[in-house]
Design a protein around this motif. Structure first.
Motif, mmCIF file in Angstrom:
data_model
loop_
_atom_site.group_PDB
_atom_site.id
_atom_site.type_symbol
_atom_site.label_atom_id
_atom_site.label_comp_id
_atom_site.label_asym_id
_atom_site.label_seq_id
_atom_site.Cartn_x
_atom_site.Cartn_y
_atom_site.Cartn_z
ATOM 1 N N ALA B 548 36.501 37.030 33.896
ATOM 2 C CA ALA B 548 36.472 36.265 35.140
ATOM 3 C C ALA B 548 36.900 37.176 36.273
ATOM 4 C CB ALA B 548 37.405 35.064 35.050
ATOM 5 N N ALA B 549 36.401 36.874 37.453
ATOM 6 C CA ALA B 549 36.846 37.581 38.655
ATOM 7 C C ALA B 549 37.619 36.581 39.505
ATOM 8 C CB ALA B 549 35.650 38.128 39.426
ATOM 9 N N ILE B 550 38.382 37.108 40.425
ATOM 10 C CA ILE B 550 39.161 36.257 41.323
ATOM 11 C C ILE B 550 38.522 36.346 42.701
ATOM 12 C CG2 ILE B 550 41.413 35.989 42.445
ATOM 13 C CD1 ILE B 550 42.600 37.300 39.853
ATOM 14 N N GLN B 551 38.293 35.189 43.291
ATOM 15 C CA GLN B 551 37.747 35.175 44.647
ATOM 16 C C GLN B 551 38.530 34.182 45.476
ATOM 17 O OE1 GLN B 551 33.442 35.009 44.839
ATOM 18 N NE2 GLN B 551 33.438 34.672 47.063
ATOM 19 N N ARG B 552 38.775 34.545 46.708
ATOM 20 C CA ARG B 552 39.460 33.637 47.638
ATOM 21 C C ARG B 552 38.700 33.721 48.948
ATOM 22 N NH1 ARG B 552 43.481 33.696 51.550
ATOM 23 N NH2 ARG B 552 44.718 31.775 51.615
#
Lengths: 646, 646
Positions: B548-552
């Motif tokens: 998974a990647a983290i996006q904000r």
């Protein structure tokens, strides 16, 4: 142990030696003679005919083309040792006759420089493989002599070696160089061991000792040559000395670098010389390099060489599964080296690596028909990426036809046809017989206390029951039988019985030592029940983080698209995968398959062209099926992976 | 919307335009004049001086060196549009004077062919970048004219374009070719839009229409040239037509192939032409190619180009994170294309991609000092592998100094200095203002109903509060304000208020449409609360399986060794990672960091040189810290990864 005293009789392996004898050797002979339809011509025999003055024409093939004929003759020598064959002997004798005719007056033998660049001998040791070809032909000569008792090729190569000895060395007027591709060093040791001629040992040692001294021979030679190369037009930059392991004197090397086949061929000779000369510095270098290669730069399949750029080692713990090289020849060289390390000191770790490389990387390189080969042995394959991503063009999803110019297939042939020589060694004092590999066979040993015959039966790799029957034609004989405790056996001490009765034993360097006075007909049962295990890689091996491989006995497993669908990357192991094994007689000639619980990512809810979206943990349970790695790629081309997510 | 009518005033972005103005543009001028110590000379200015007869000497640098001066002038034009600067104007005017002196009598302008290969004009369209350089100089001319009102360079380039028009085309006697590197096609559209001269539009259309017709111009040209290449000695094989997207007529292309910068520059021109000529076939091709590129061949960072071999696309779903290319210029080209697609049809997906590429791949390519750049923008870095595994040599763990010859840095400069042009578009009927990007700015529009000024304030990328204040010098005006609903906002309909009161709205093509008669001083509040999300990749993207990647908001995050130790591959996300965010004012100039629960593999129990052993699930809990991707590589070099195991 003398050569020719072990004959393989094994359900699993006999098929392979037979394949080499009945298919590979005849097929390669056709290839060497440019008679394989649809294959590029080899030119190998033709080059010898031109050099011998029997035919007009130009040199064809690679600068090292002679070595293909050499490797073929070596395999023939091994084959004839265990399976005499007058017809094959005749063909080989004729080829040897031809080689003799191609030899120059002064003993020199190399068709490239004879036909194409006369007068340029020894001007490009870096690229031109002259001594390399000599080395392979020496190995052939030794194997053919040992296999048939015929001296002709041995004499040819002694003459050539004598000439080489007159040209190379530290004495004034001699060339103080060495070959860009190590090979002659290990060959000269074999020639010494066969002929007893000390000069060959000394010459081998000279090549090893001189390598890496400063200023670099290769750099100076490149300057003398006008900075040119055999391989490209125009001028080139200075040689990369790490590529051929001449960056440092060999005794100062600690980390494997450069072209991996060159490296392991050199380490093999170093281990030979350490044993024969008692050279502690060489031995320590071998041990350091062994720890580095097998501890930090080896794939779980026994493959070495992490990059196709220069077919080379990269660095510690860099073991990418998809852009891997793991060349077949490099694993074969690792096996050569492991055997020499076992001769230096019988430690099971050497045989563990030998067995790992043999059952996985090497065996997997050949198709079941013996006519198709992998040069690169990947641990992860996505056929579309091999076709469309140039960084993976070297990774083939299908074994390639054995073309005219090739290194790996004849190397497989010579290894498999001499596999009988890898099963046992005898200690220096001739009091202990070490069994390194569990392969059904008949072997005879002349021990200090008398003649001993061992008949080994083995159900490996499918079952871990091994039996040794001792025959003593001269009556009772005291000796120690040392049985390797494989590193894949991890349930305490394996059970050992003699004559059906449990027998205790001590373990030394990973071998169970049974020391007794044996009686004719004694049987030893050695029980190594096979368990299917999940294996993890060292946390510094980034490529395998969060993954596990499946291993059962010596066999590493893999999952293929044919059994599990695609993408195989969608598959992951359940927390408790409940691995089950069963023999599937109909699959790929019969093998034990491993099945287990996993889950697959559920792609059904994804739109075709939405590449990223918030994570939802959507998986569905799936039963996966793994097959032995060595059997991969024998069905329709598809994805494959050794490492599975967990 | 006319040019020069938007000025950025934004806490986040103003710093970047200032950096370009105060640092990048002056620094590049020094580079173009070979005055950067320790950097390879550019030769760009010197080449023009030689071509102009002001200096003796030989051509230096790459065959496309002229384009560096062009891109610099283009950036200067944008900069002067918003920040007049007499000193910079003087420098640029002098450079333009020099360009004029280097132009030939007939209008031809190219220092390579003038100085080095006179008489060889147009003989190697495949390799020699002649029309490419012309295209960049046309873009510079347009930008400089729009920014300063000065026509000199525009006149020079109209003359050159007229000459090109007399040389190329389908008419008898003309060369029926096109450039090996697309660029002039989009430039001629700009020239047409600036001058109103239809011939330039027609010429652009000719280049697009002719491309890919059979027999291939490039193949025939290669034959005529004697099968030679600009790049290597000797003869070469036939051109790879996919590399420059001339394998098929453009209207028949559905899948992005070949060199990614060439591709997106071409798609940009295709979208322009589709809009200006109403060509349905071109438009459909653009839409197909858009779906392919952004749906199947784009990294989560907005990077495109999966392989450094040919700096190219590979194939659908092949998005390796570690051997990636994701060239800065390719993402910039993707942004160009996205803007043209928005002009064709205001659909939020185009702006979503534009924003993704801008905030991640492009912004991350430049160091905070504006003097160091990534050409390749990896999603996973192991610095030792970049150094020691040749398959990753192109992946640098540290931004490189801007050397004389370079494509990416001036491309970043021209994009960032014209970013004001990417915030809004106005509909064809001048009744709707689309706000695509939320960047603080002042903008003026001449709408159908009157003049409107919008003052946008935005707290992005750290907070999702955006405000628009409407100023109407001529009193109330009816128009529609269309606010993009970003694809990263996934909590229903964002709240919108006008004058503090909640306002309902309809959503069309991803835009919230607020249609009313506006009064002077009206304020619109647009609330897009930022949530930190875990993002998954499509299951067919093998490289991201199980991760998974983290996006904000628009920002993609990554973990770095500096915060998390090495190897970062040892780190995995907890099942419920409890992501927490906080603004760290002291970190890298201030940014929101994301922290969460994970675990790391416990390496303490592993012997150094045991590569494989039975799996034991030994992990220890660890708190991880992620930073915005665009800020990676600004501390000591170390490992980095966008995708985290879960």
């Amino acid at each position: 142990m003398r050569k020719g005293q072990v004959q393989i009789r094994d359900d699993f392996w006999s098929g392979y030696s037979e394949l080499v004898r009945k298919t590979v050797i005849p097929y390669q002979w056709e290839a060497l003679n440019d008679r394989v339809e649809g294959a590029e011509p080899s030119y190998a025999i033709r080059n010898f005919r031109i050099a011998a003055g029997l035919e007009e024409g130009e040199f064809g093939g690679m600068v090292f083309q002679d070595s293909d004929l050499a490797k073929w003759l070596e395999a023939v020598g091994y084959s004839l040792a265990t399976h005499p064959d007058p017809e094959l002997t005749k063909i080989a004798d004729d080829a040897i006759e031809l080689i003799g005719q191609a030899q120059r007056e002064d003993g020199y033998l190399n068709t490239y420089f004879t036909v194409k660049e006369p007068g340029k001998r020894w001007t490009n040791l870096l690229d031109a493989h002259e001594l390399y070809c000599a080395g392979h032909m020496i190995e052939a000569a030794v194997a053919y002599y040992n296999g048939t008792g015929k001296r002709k090729l041995l004499d040819i190569m002694c003459r050539f070696s004598d000439y080489i000895d007159s040209v190379f060395g530290t004495e004034p007027g001699k060339i103080r160089g060495y070959c860009g591709h190590q090979e002659i060093e290990l060959a000269l040791v074999k020639l010494y061991e066969t002929t007893g001629e000390e000069r060959y040992l000394k010459l081998s040692r000279y090549f090893i000792d001189e390598r890496g001294s400063k200023p670099s021979y290769f750099t100076e030679e490149w300057e003398r040559r006008g900075r040119t190369s055999h391989w490209v037009q125009g001028t080139v930059s200075a040689p990369n000395l790490e590529y051929n392991q001449s960056h440092l004197p060999v005794r100062e090397q600690s980390v494997a670098v450069g072209h991996s086949v060159r490296a392991v061929y050199m380490y093999t000779a170093m281990a030979d010389l350490a044993r024969l000369t008692g050279d502690a510095g060489l031995r320590e270098a071998c041990e350091r390099l062994w720890r580095n290669v097998t501890g930090k730069q080896m794939y779980i399949t026994g493959g070495i060489g992490s990059t196709h750029h220069g077919e080379a080692f990269s660095f510690d713990y860099d073991l990418p599964n998809d852009t891997v090289y793991a060349e077949t020849c490099a694993s074969i060289g690792l096996i050569f080296w492991a055997r020499r390390m076992l001769q230096l000191e019988a430690k099971s770790e050497y045989a563990d690596v030998l067995e790992r490389a043999l059952y996985n990387n090497v065996l997997g390189s050949m198709s079941k028909d013996g006519k198709h080969f992998f040069y690169v042995n990947p641990l992860e394959v996505w056929p579309e990426a091999s076709a469309k991503n140039p960084g993976k063009h070297h990774v083939k999803p299908v074994r390639q036809k054995w073309f005219g110019c090739s290194c790996c297939p004849p190397n497989v042939a010579r290894l498999l046809s001499s596999l009988n020589d890898y099963i046992y060694t005898v200690s220096e004092d001739a009091k202990t017989v070490y069994a390194h590999l569990f392969i059904g066979s008949e072997a005879a040993f002349d021990l200090a206390s008398g003649r001993v015959t061992l008949r080994q039966t083995s159900e490996l790799p499918w079952n871990g029951r091994v039996e040794f029957r001792v025959s003593l034609p001269e009556g009772s004989v005291p000796f120690a039988l040392a049985l390797r405790v494989p590193n894949w056996f991890q349930s305490g001490k394996p059970a050992l019985t003699v004559g059906g009765k449990a027998q205790d034993y001590r373990v030394e360097n990973g071998y169970a030592i049974v020391e007794r006075t044996w009686a004719d007909g004694d049987t030893v049962e050695w029980l190594l029940p096979l368990e299917t295990k999940l294996v993890a890689a060292h946390p510094l091996i980034r490529a395998d983080a969060g993954k596990a491989a499946i291993q059962r006995g010596p066999l590493v497993y893999c999952v293929e698209e044919a059994d599990n669908g695609a993408p195989v990357a969608s598959l992951s192991l359940a927390d408790e995968p409940k691995l089950a094994e069963r023999f599937d007689a109909g699959l790929l000639g019969g093998c034990v398959v491993v099945e287990g619980d996993g889950q697959v990512d559920d792609a059904s809810a994804w739109a075709d062209s939405v590449p990223y979206r918030p994570l939802e943990k959507r998986t569905k349970p799936a039963r996966f099926k793994a097959i032995p790695y060595y059997l991969w790629g024998n069905r329709e081309p598809g994805e494959m992976s050794v490492w599975l997510r967990r």
